[in-house]
Design a protein around this motif. Structure first.
Motif, short mmCIF file in Angstrom:
data_model
loop_
_atom_site.label_atom_id
_atom_site.label_comp_id
_atom_site.label_asym_id
_atom_site.label_seq_id
_atom_site.Cartn_x
_atom_site.Cartn_y
_atom_site.Cartn_z
N HIS A 1 0.82 -1.21 0.00
CA HIS A 1 0.00 0.00 0.00
C HIS A 1 0.85 1.26 0.00
O HIS A 1 0.46 2.27 -0.59
N VAL A 2 2.03 1.21 0.62
CA VAL A 2 2.97 2.33 0.53
C VAL A 2 3.38 2.54 -0.93
O VAL A 2 3.39 3.66 -1.45
N GLY A 3 3.73 1.44 -1.60
CA GLY A 3 4.13 1.55 -3.00
C GLY A 3 3.02 2.04 -3.90
O GLY A 3 3.23 2.89 -4.78
N ARG A 4 1.83 1.53 -3.68
CA ARG A 4 0.71 1.94 -4.52
C ARG A 4 0.37 3.41 -4.29
O ARG A 4 0.04 4.13 -5.24
N ALA A 5 0.46 3.87 -3.06
CA ALA A 5 0.19 5.28 -2.79
C ALA A 5 1.22 6.17 -3.48
O ALA A 5 0.88 7.22 -4.05
N LEU A 6 2.48 5.77 -3.45
CA LEU A 6 3.51 6.54 -4.16
C LEU A 6 3.26 6.57 -5.65
O LEU A 6 3.50 7.58 -6.32
N ALA A 7 2.77 5.45 -6.18
CA ALA A 7 2.51 5.36 -7.62
C ALA A 7 1.31 6.19 -8.04
O ALA A 7 1.10 6.42 -9.23
N GLY A 8 0.52 6.60 -7.08
CA GLY A 8 -0.67 7.37 -7.43
C GLY A 8 -1.90 6.52 -7.57
O GLY A 8 -2.92 6.97 -8.12
N GLY A 9 -1.82 5.26 -7.10
CA GLY A 9 -3.04 4.47 -7.04
C GLY A 9 -3.08 3.21 -7.87
O GLY A 9 -4.09 2.51 -7.86
N LYS A 10 -1.96 2.85 -8.56
CA LYS A 10 -2.00 1.66 -9.41
C LYS A 10 -0.61 1.04 -9.42
O LYS A 10 0.35 1.67 -9.87
N ALA A 11 -0.49 -0.21 -8.93
CA ALA A 11 0.83 -0.81 -8.84
C ALA A 11 0.77 -2.32 -8.98
O ALA A 11 -0.16 -2.97 -8.48
N LEU A 12 1.76 -2.87 -9.65
CA LEU A 12 1.98 -4.31 -9.68
C LEU A 12 2.84 -4.70 -8.48
O LEU A 12 3.79 -4.00 -8.13
N ALA A 13 2.53 -5.83 -7.87
CA ALA A 13 3.38 -6.44 -6.86
C ALA A 13 4.29 -7.44 -7.56
O ALA A 13 3.81 -8.40 -8.18
N VAL A 14 5.58 -7.20 -7.50
CA VAL A 14 6.54 -8.07 -8.21
C VAL A 14 6.85 -9.27 -7.32
O VAL A 14 7.42 -9.12 -6.24
N VAL A 15 6.47 -10.45 -7.79
CA VAL A 15 6.65 -11.68 -7.01
C VAL A 15 7.49 -12.70 -7.76
O VAL A 15 7.37 -13.90 -7.54
N LYS A 16 8.36 -12.23 -8.65
CA LYS A 16 9.26 -13.14 -9.36
C LYS A 16 10.24 -13.75 -8.37
O LYS A 16 10.36 -13.31 -7.22
N ALA A 17 10.97 -14.77 -8.82
CA ALA A 17 11.96 -15.46 -7.99
C ALA A 17 11.36 -15.88 -6.65
O ALA A 17 11.93 -15.66 -5.58
N ASN A 18 10.16 -16.51 -6.73
CA ASN A 18 9.46 -16.98 -5.54
C ASN A 18 9.25 -15.85 -4.54
O ASN A 18 9.47 -15.99 -3.34
N ALA A 19 8.81 -14.70 -5.08
CA ALA A 19 8.61 -13.49 -4.27
C ALA A 19 9.88 -13.12 -3.51
O ALA A 19 9.88 -12.90 -2.29
N TYR A 20 10.98 -13.05 -4.28
CA TYR A 20 12.27 -12.68 -3.69
C TYR A 20 12.59 -13.58 -2.49
O TYR A 20 13.11 -13.13 -1.47
N GLY A 21 12.25 -14.86 -2.63
CA GLY A 21 12.54 -15.83 -1.59
C GLY A 21 11.52 -15.93 -0.48
O GLY A 21 11.71 -16.69 0.46
N HIS A 22 10.41 -15.20 -0.59
CA HIS A 22 9.42 -15.17 0.50
C HIS A 22 8.25 -16.14 0.29
O HIS A 22 7.45 -16.31 1.22
N GLY A 23 8.12 -16.71 -0.89
CA GLY A 23 7.00 -17.60 -1.19
C GLY A 23 5.96 -16.90 -2.04
O GLY A 23 5.12 -16.15 -1.52
N ALA A 24 6.01 -17.12 -3.35
CA ALA A 24 5.16 -16.37 -4.28
C ALA A 24 3.68 -16.64 -4.05
O ALA A 24 2.86 -15.72 -4.05
N VAL A 25 3.32 -17.89 -3.88
CA VAL A 25 1.90 -18.23 -3.71
C VAL A 25 1.35 -17.60 -2.43
O VAL A 25 0.28 -17.00 -2.43
N GLN A 26 2.09 -17.72 -1.35
CA GLN A 26 1.62 -17.18 -0.07
C GLN A 26 1.54 -15.65 -0.12
O GLN A 26 0.59 -15.05 0.40
#
Length: 354
Positions: A19-44
């Motif tokens: 939500h911080v990122g989307r607010a900075l973008a002005g209201g529209k943002a993709l969440a980048v979850v490549k590489a297994n969400a940077y090691g955090h678990g893409a599905v979760q």
């Protein structure tokens, strides 16, 4: 008792950062979850963002994993398709496609989709890694628009040095992009995490929240603070304690000698777990919330820490390798690398989601 190395993923923090990122973008943002969400678990992580405007992954395998897990939002393939046979899969799974070279453009023109594609057309505005040169870009846009195979075209580029606030490279890339796309129909997307944080002129259209989604800022340590919360807490425990006299060597290569009588804690984490070997003597860790340091070289399965000034610490004490008290950026700096690499490399830890 199982080996106590654990990666705790705080999904509330993930949501906050999105939500911080989307607010900075002005209201529209993709969440980048490549590489297994940077090691955090893409599905979760994707499941924890039901209100995300969409997701971005590197390749079609990552996208299909999300679709099979029930993710219904738009998913963008940041590298596009690698061969024409993937276009049918992309259509079936309703994936958005980056087009960044002539071969991909020709694949789109030759395809016979039942429903038109959503295309993100990438410009090489100065990074010189992927994308159409500015001199070729408008022609590529016209060809896609004329193909009859495309529903919409989002115009995008990627920054090479947005994490360097003093560099003029990002301003130059923005100017090249804006001059090239002027008058062309379609949405735009310029800002990666560093662009969202530090370059207001890049925030129009779609933002792409990558490393900031996971609570690590890509900006230099002396940059103004931004309200990000670390998502991964990598933690373990002390499983042995040694008492050494002054002048004794510790670990492989005897790279460290005790400067005084020293209590040494042995911790279940090493470079086979993804902790960087180069983050040796001096790298911060926290014991039950109190900071101390690694002493000696990181080994494959364990590392050693200084407990001399922590008399209450001992076998069973909790150790934070990075998270709330110790920033993953600090550890990365000690290892001469970046937080992205450390987060992506975590292995053999038990993952839990909260």
């Amino acid at each position: 008792m199982s080996r106590p190395l654990e990666a705790v993923i705080r999904l509330d923090n993930l949501r906050h950062n999105y939500h911080v990122g989307r607010a900075l973008a002005g209201g529209k943002a993709l969440a980048v979850v490549k590489a297994n969400a940077y090691g955090h678990g893409a599905v979760q992580c994707a499941a924890a963002l039901p209100d995300a405007d969409g997701f971005a992954v590197a390749c079609i395998e990552e996208a299909i994993e999300l679709r099979d897990a029930g993710v219904t939002q738009p998913i963008l393939l940041l590298e596009g398709v690698f061969e024409a046979s993937e276009l049918e899969l992309a259509e079936r799974h309703k994936l958005w496609l980056v087009v960044h070279h002539e071969g991909q453009l020709a694949m789109i023109e030759a395809a016979s989709p039942k429903t038109p594609y959503t295309i993100w057309l990438k410009m090489d505005s100065g990074m010189h890694r992927a994308g159409f040169a500015p001199s070729e870009y408008r022609a590529a846009h016209r060809r896609l628009a004329a193909s009859g195979k495309v529903e919409s075209i989002t115009m995008m580029s990627h920054f090479a040095r947005a994490d360097e606030p003093a560099s003029q490279a990002t301003s130059e890339q923005i100017a090249v992009f804006q001059d090239t796309v002027e008058g062309l129909p379609g949405d735009i997307s310029l800002a990666n995490s560093a662009g969202l944080i530090a370059w207001p002129a890049a925030r129009a259209g779609w933002g792409r929240a990558g490393i900031m989604l996971y609570g690590a800022s890509p900006m230099p340590a002396d940059s103004p603070a931004i309200d990000l919360k670390p998502v991964m807490q990598l933690k373990s425990k002390v499983f042995a304690v040694r008492e050494l006299a002054e002048g004794e060597p510790i670990g492989y290569g005897a790279s460290f000698h005790t400067p005084r009588p020293t209590r040494v804690g042995v911790v279940a984490c090493g470079y086979a777990d993804g902790y960087p070997r180069l983050a040796s003597t001096g790298s911060p860790v926290a014991i039950d919330g109190v900071r101390t340091r690694i002493i000696g070289r990181v080994s494959m399965d364990m590392l050693t820490i200084d407990l001399t000034d922590l008399p209450e610490a001992g076998v069973g004490s909790g150790v934070e390798l990075w998270g709330d008290t110790v920033s993953v950026n600090e550890v990365a700096a000690h290892a001469g690398t970046i937080a992205y690499e450390l987060l992506c490399n975590v292995k053999r830890a038990a993952f839990s989601y909260r």
